[in-house]
Design a protein around this motif. Structure first.
Motif, PDB file in Angstrom:
ATOM      1  N   ILE A 245       0.835  -1.210   0.000  1.00  0.00           N
ATOM      2  CA  ILE A 245       0.000   0.000   0.000  1.00  0.00           C
ATOM      3  C   ILE A 245       0.866   1.255   0.000  1.00  0.00           C
ATOM      4  CG2 ILE A 245      -1.621   1.361   1.388  1.00  0.00           C
ATOM      5  CD1 ILE A 245      -2.850  -1.312   2.309  1.00  0.00           C
ATOM      6  N   LEU A 246       1.904   1.275   0.838  1.00  0.00           N
ATOM      7  CA  LEU A 246       2.754   2.461   0.939  1.00  0.00           C
ATOM      8  C   LEU A 246       3.547   2.699  -0.347  1.00  0.00           C
ATOM      9  CD1 LEU A 246       4.036   2.071   4.614  1.00  0.00           C
ATOM     10  CD2 LEU A 246       2.190   3.516   3.771  1.00  0.00           C
ATOM     11  N   LEU A 247       4.017   1.616  -0.969  1.00  0.00           N
ATOM     12  CA  LEU A 247       4.736   1.758  -2.239  1.00  0.00           C
ATOM     13  C   LEU A 247       3.805   2.287  -3.328  1.00  0.00           C
ATOM     14  CD1 LEU A 247       6.910  -1.501  -2.263  1.00  0.00           C
ATOM     15  CD2 LEU A 247       7.716   0.842  -1.967  1.00  0.00           C
ATOM     16  N   CYS A 248       2.584   1.759  -3.360  1.00  0.00           N
ATOM     17  CA  CYS A 248       1.605   2.241  -4.348  1.00  0.00           C
ATOM     18  C   CYS A 248       1.250   3.702  -4.095  1.00  0.00           C
ATOM     19  CB  CYS A 248       0.342   1.374  -4.300  1.00  0.00           C
ATOM     20  SG  CYS A 248       0.543  -0.280  -4.986  1.00  0.00           S
ATOM     21  N   ALA A 249       1.138   4.073  -2.815  1.00  0.00           N
ATOM     22  CA  ALA A 249       0.806   5.455  -2.465  1.00  0.00           C
ATOM     23  C   ALA A 249       1.846   6.421  -3.021  1.00  0.00           C
ATOM     24  CB  ALA A 249       0.693   5.600  -0.953  1.00  0.00           C
ATOM     25  N   ALA A 250       3.127   6.072  -2.856  1.00  0.00           N
ATOM     26  CA  ALA A 250       4.194   6.931  -3.369  1.00  0.00           C
ATOM     27  C   ALA A 250       4.165   6.978  -4.898  1.00  0.00           C
ATOM     28  CB  ALA A 250       5.544   6.419  -2.876  1.00  0.00           C
ATOM     29  N   TRP A 251       3.933   5.831  -5.530  1.00  0.00           N
ATOM     30  CA  TRP A 251       3.933   5.763  -7.002  1.00  0.00           C
ATOM     31  C   TRP A 251       2.754   6.532  -7.577  1.00  0.00           C
ATOM     32  CZ3 TRP A 251       1.166   3.777 -11.196  1.00  0.00           C
ATOM     33  CH2 TRP A 251       1.892   3.654 -12.392  1.00  0.00           C
ATOM     34  N   PHE A 252       1.553   6.376  -6.983  1.00  0.00           N
ATOM     35  CA  PHE A 252       0.372   7.089  -7.468  1.00  0.00           C
ATOM     36  C   PHE A 252       0.556   8.602  -7.355  1.00  0.00           C
ATOM     37  CE2 PHE A 252      -2.452   3.266  -6.139  1.00  0.00           C
ATOM     38  CZ  PHE A 252      -2.092   2.598  -7.298  1.00  0.00           C
ATOM     39  N   THR A 253       1.209   9.040  -6.272  1.00  0.00           N
ATOM     40  CA  THR A 253       1.431  10.478  -6.083  1.00  0.00           C
ATOM     41  C   THR A 253       2.402  11.011  -7.129  1.00  0.00           C
ATOM     42  OG1 THR A 253       1.116  10.162  -3.711  1.00  0.00           O
ATOM     43  CG2 THR A 253       2.070  12.248  -4.404  1.00  0.00           C
ATOM     44  N   ARG A 254       3.448  10.266  -7.370  1.00  0.00           N
ATOM     45  CA  ARG A 254       4.461  10.697  -8.355  1.00  0.00           C
ATOM     46  C   ARG A 254       3.877  10.752  -9.767  1.00  0.00           C
ATOM     47  NH1 ARG A 254       9.935  10.865  -7.438  1.00  0.00           N
ATOM     48  NH2 ARG A 254      11.250  11.013  -9.287  1.00  0.00           N
ATOM     49  N   ARG A 255       2.971   9.784 -10.063  1.00  0.00           N
ATOM     50  CA  ARG A 255       2.355   9.723 -11.396  1.00  0.00           C
ATOM     51  C   ARG A 255       1.059  10.520 -11.483  1.00  0.00           C
ATOM     52  NH1 ARG A 255       6.305   8.288 -14.802  1.00  0.00           N
ATOM     53  NH2 ARG A 255       7.570   6.651 -13.840  1.00  0.00           N
ATOM     54  N   GLU A 256       0.619  11.072 -10.333  1.00  0.00           N
ATOM     55  CA  GLU A 256      -0.593  11.899 -10.269  1.00  0.00           C
ATOM     56  C   GLU A 256      -1.819  11.139 -10.781  1.00  0.00           C
ATOM     57  OE1 GLU A 256       0.019  15.752 -11.978  1.00  0.00           O
ATOM     58  OE2 GLU A 256       1.559  16.305 -10.497  1.00  0.00           O
ATOM     59  N   TRP A 257      -2.034   9.945 -10.220  1.00  0.00           N
ATOM     60  CA  TRP A 257      -3.199   9.135 -10.584  1.00  0.00           C
ATOM     61  C   TRP A 257      -4.257   9.307  -9.497  1.00  0.00           C
ATOM     62  CZ3 TRP A 257      -3.856   3.143 -10.404  1.00  0.00           C
ATOM     63  CH2 TRP A 257      -4.995   2.792 -11.135  1.00  0.00           C
ATOM     64  N   LYS A 258      -5.317  10.050  -9.787  1.00  0.00           N
ATOM     65  CA  LYS A 258      -6.314  10.404  -8.773  1.00  0.00           C
ATOM     66  C   LYS A 258      -7.100   9.199  -8.272  1.00  0.00           C
ATOM     67  CE  LYS A 258      -7.091  15.272  -9.838  1.00  0.00           C
ATOM     68  NZ  LYS A 258      -8.083  16.324 -10.169  1.00  0.00           N
ATOM     69  N   PHE A 259      -7.511   8.314  -9.172  1.00  0.00           N
ATOM     70  CA  PHE A 259      -8.302   7.157  -8.752  1.00  0.00           C
ATOM     71  C   PHE A 259      -7.511   6.292  -7.767  1.00  0.00           C
ATOM     72  CE2 PHE A 259      -9.567   2.685  -9.269  1.00  0.00           C
ATOM     73  CZ  PHE A 259     -10.902   2.782  -8.889  1.00  0.00           C
ATOM     74  N   GLY A 260      -6.227   6.078  -8.073  1.00  0.00           N
ATOM     75  CA  GLY A 260      -5.387   5.302  -7.170  1.00  0.00           C
ATOM     76  C   GLY A 260      -5.258   5.964  -5.807  1.00  0.00           C
ATOM     77  N   MET A 261      -5.144   7.296  -5.797  1.00  0.00           N
ATOM     78  CA  MET A 261      -5.039   8.026  -4.534  1.00  0.00           C
ATOM     79  C   MET A 261      -6.313   7.896  -3.711  1.00  0.00           C
ATOM     80  SD  MET A 261      -2.072   9.399  -4.070  1.00  0.00           S
ATOM     81  CE  MET A 261      -2.338  10.734  -2.907  1.00  0.00           C
ATOM     82  N   ILE A 262      -7.469   7.902  -4.375  1.00  0.00           N
ATOM     83  CA  ILE A 262      -8.738   7.746  -3.662  1.00  0.00           C
ATOM     84  C   ILE A 262      -8.806   6.372  -2.996  1.00  0.00           C
ATOM     85  CG2 ILE A 262     -11.245   7.555  -3.962  1.00  0.00           C
ATOM     86  CD1 ILE A 262     -10.954   9.686  -6.201  1.00  0.00           C
ATOM     87  N   VAL A 263      -8.386   5.341  -3.731  1.00  0.00           N
ATOM     88  CA  VAL A 263      -8.363   3.983  -3.168  1.00  0.00           C
ATOM     89  C   VAL A 263      -7.417   3.922  -1.968  1.00  0.00           C
ATOM     90  CG1 VAL A 263      -7.736   1.578  -3.615  1.00  0.00           C
ATOM     91  CG2 VAL A 263      -8.986   2.890  -5.347  1.00  0.00           C
ATOM     92  N   ILE A 264      -6.253   4.528  -2.104  1.00  0.00           N
ATOM     93  CA  ILE A 264      -5.275   4.531  -1.017  1.00  0.00           C
ATOM     94  C   ILE A 264      -5.834   5.228   0.215  1.00  0.00           C
ATOM     95  CG2 ILE A 264      -3.050   5.513  -0.289  1.00  0.00           C
ATOM     96  CD1 ILE A 264      -2.734   3.022  -1.967  1.00  0.00           C
ATOM     97  N   MET A 265      -6.525   6.342   0.032  1.00  0.00           N
ATOM     98  CA  MET A 265      -7.067   7.067   1.179  1.00  0.00           C
ATOM     99  C   MET A 265      -8.175   6.276   1.877  1.00  0.00           C
ATOM    100  SD  MET A 265      -6.946  11.132   0.353  1.00  0.00           S
ATOM    101  CE  MET A 265      -7.312  11.067  -1.393  1.00  0.00           C
TER     102      MET A 265
END
Length: 362
Positions: A245-265
């Motif tokens: 989850i933490l690795l995906c959170a960093a990757w989604f933020t760097r790539r600016e993927w909003k849907f992924g960020m919503i799932v992470i939150m």
């Protein structure tokens, strides 16, 4: 692909080498490394004294309260091992912060050192109490084991407090030094620098989230355990899931993927609910006996983790609102090496016409 890996390896070697060629990064790393070496040595000595002083206990020697005695025996190695793990992880984060010239992470390491200070102070009372209970079971060959380790345990928070003061001063120097790197990489745009600051805070929080979550989980698994094998298995499986989850959170933020960020939150909110639930169980009168050996330390880890998750959610929202504003380009572009004169020139490339200081009358 091989060329990319080669470039990354050379960049990693270069950034690591810069740590030891510059005064303040070198001092910061050396002091943190000395703290880790001394702390691990003292914790190892305490563990060796504890283990060598124990008897080979049988069911008859334990008596009817065998589970309580065995829980106390697990408590001391868990405390010692967790603090040693903390020192090792701290060195990794120090290297990472200095290599990346991440001022926010450097400041976060100073705050984390305060958390180590609190934990090492709690450790003294918890280990003293555990040894006293085990003495009641007549579990020691050496009755003076507490006297032999007391001085070492007391010295650890003293050392950490002195190191924290030193690191805080050097962090201020690093803040001034790393400001040039931000200027070179991001530019002089105030709004862009502010977005980059939020990104750095978020990434640093993810790294500290990992340690405090794992620290809580290790204590729970080793000392408390699960009431059922299913609960134990699910708790153990949470560690690799959390890493993902933490690795995906960093990757989604760097790539600016909003849907992924919503799932992470949403997953953050699930983690927040879990730790609030666990904190309530620690003080539940019907469950308190299971948590008694590590009540104070579990409480400290749970509270810190709850605070970190709340801060992480807030910063995740701020980062998501910054998507599409141009930061992605800077994050995914290799850093350019320019010196201070060039940076100064780029900020002053439009010169104003100098007005004469005096007026003359013909």
């Amino acid at each position: 692909m091989s060329a990319t890996k080669s470039n990354r390896a050379s960049s990693l070697a270069k950034s690591t080498g810069e740590i030891f060629t510059r005064k303040w990064p070198r001092l910061f790393f050396i002091i943190a490394a000395l703290q880790a070496i001394i702390g691990i040595a003292f914790e190892s000595y305490t563990f060796a004294q504890f283990q060598s002083g124990l008897k080979d206990m049988t069911d008859e020697l334990w008596g009817p309260n065998k589970s309580d005695g065995e829980a106390q025996m697990k408590t001391i190695p868990t405390f010692l091992g967790l603090l040693m793990l903390g020192f090792i992880y701290d060195i990794i984060l120090v290297w990472d912060a200095l290599r990346m010239k991440n001022t926010i992470q450097v400041i976060g390491l100073c705050v984390a050192n305060l958390a180590f200070l609190v934990y090492s102070a709690l450790q003294i009372d918890q280990i003293r109490e555990a040894i006293a209970i085990l003495k009641g079971f007549n579990a020691f060959e050496d009755p003076d084991v507490w006297e032999e380790v007391q001085g070492v345990l007391i010295s650890i928070p003293c050392i950490i407090s002195l190191v924290t003061v030193a690191l805080s001063f050097i962090a201020w120097k690093l803040y001034q030094e790393f400001a040039w790197d931000i200027l070179k990489h991001i530019g002089a745009d105030y709004r862009m620098k502010k977005r980059f600051l939020h990104y750095q805070v978020y990434i640093a929080l993810l790294k500290f989230d990992f340690f405090f979550f794992v620290g809580f989980t290790i204590q729970f698994l080793v000392v408390v355990g699960g009431k059922t094998s299913v609960e134990f298995g699910l708790t153990a499986a949470a560690i690799p899931v959390t890493i993902g989850i933490l690795l995906c959170a960093a990757w989604f933020t760097r790539r600016e993927w909003k849907f992924g960020m919503i799932v992470i939150m949403i997953l953050y909110l699930g983690g927040l609910t879990y730790f609030i639930y666990k904190l309530a169980r620690i003080y539940d009168p019907f469950q308190a006996q299971f948590y008694a050996p590590v009540k104070k330390s579990l409480t400290a880890f749970a509270v810190l983790t709850i605070i970190l998750i709340i801060l992480t959610i807030i910063n995740a929202l701020v980062c998501m609102f910054n998507f599409g504003a141009g930061l992605k380009h800077h994050l995914n572009t290799p850093r350019q090496e320019i010196d201070k004169d060039q940076a100064s020139y780029s900020m002053n490339d439009v010169k104003q016409t100098q007005l004469p200081s005096r007026m003359t009358i013909d």
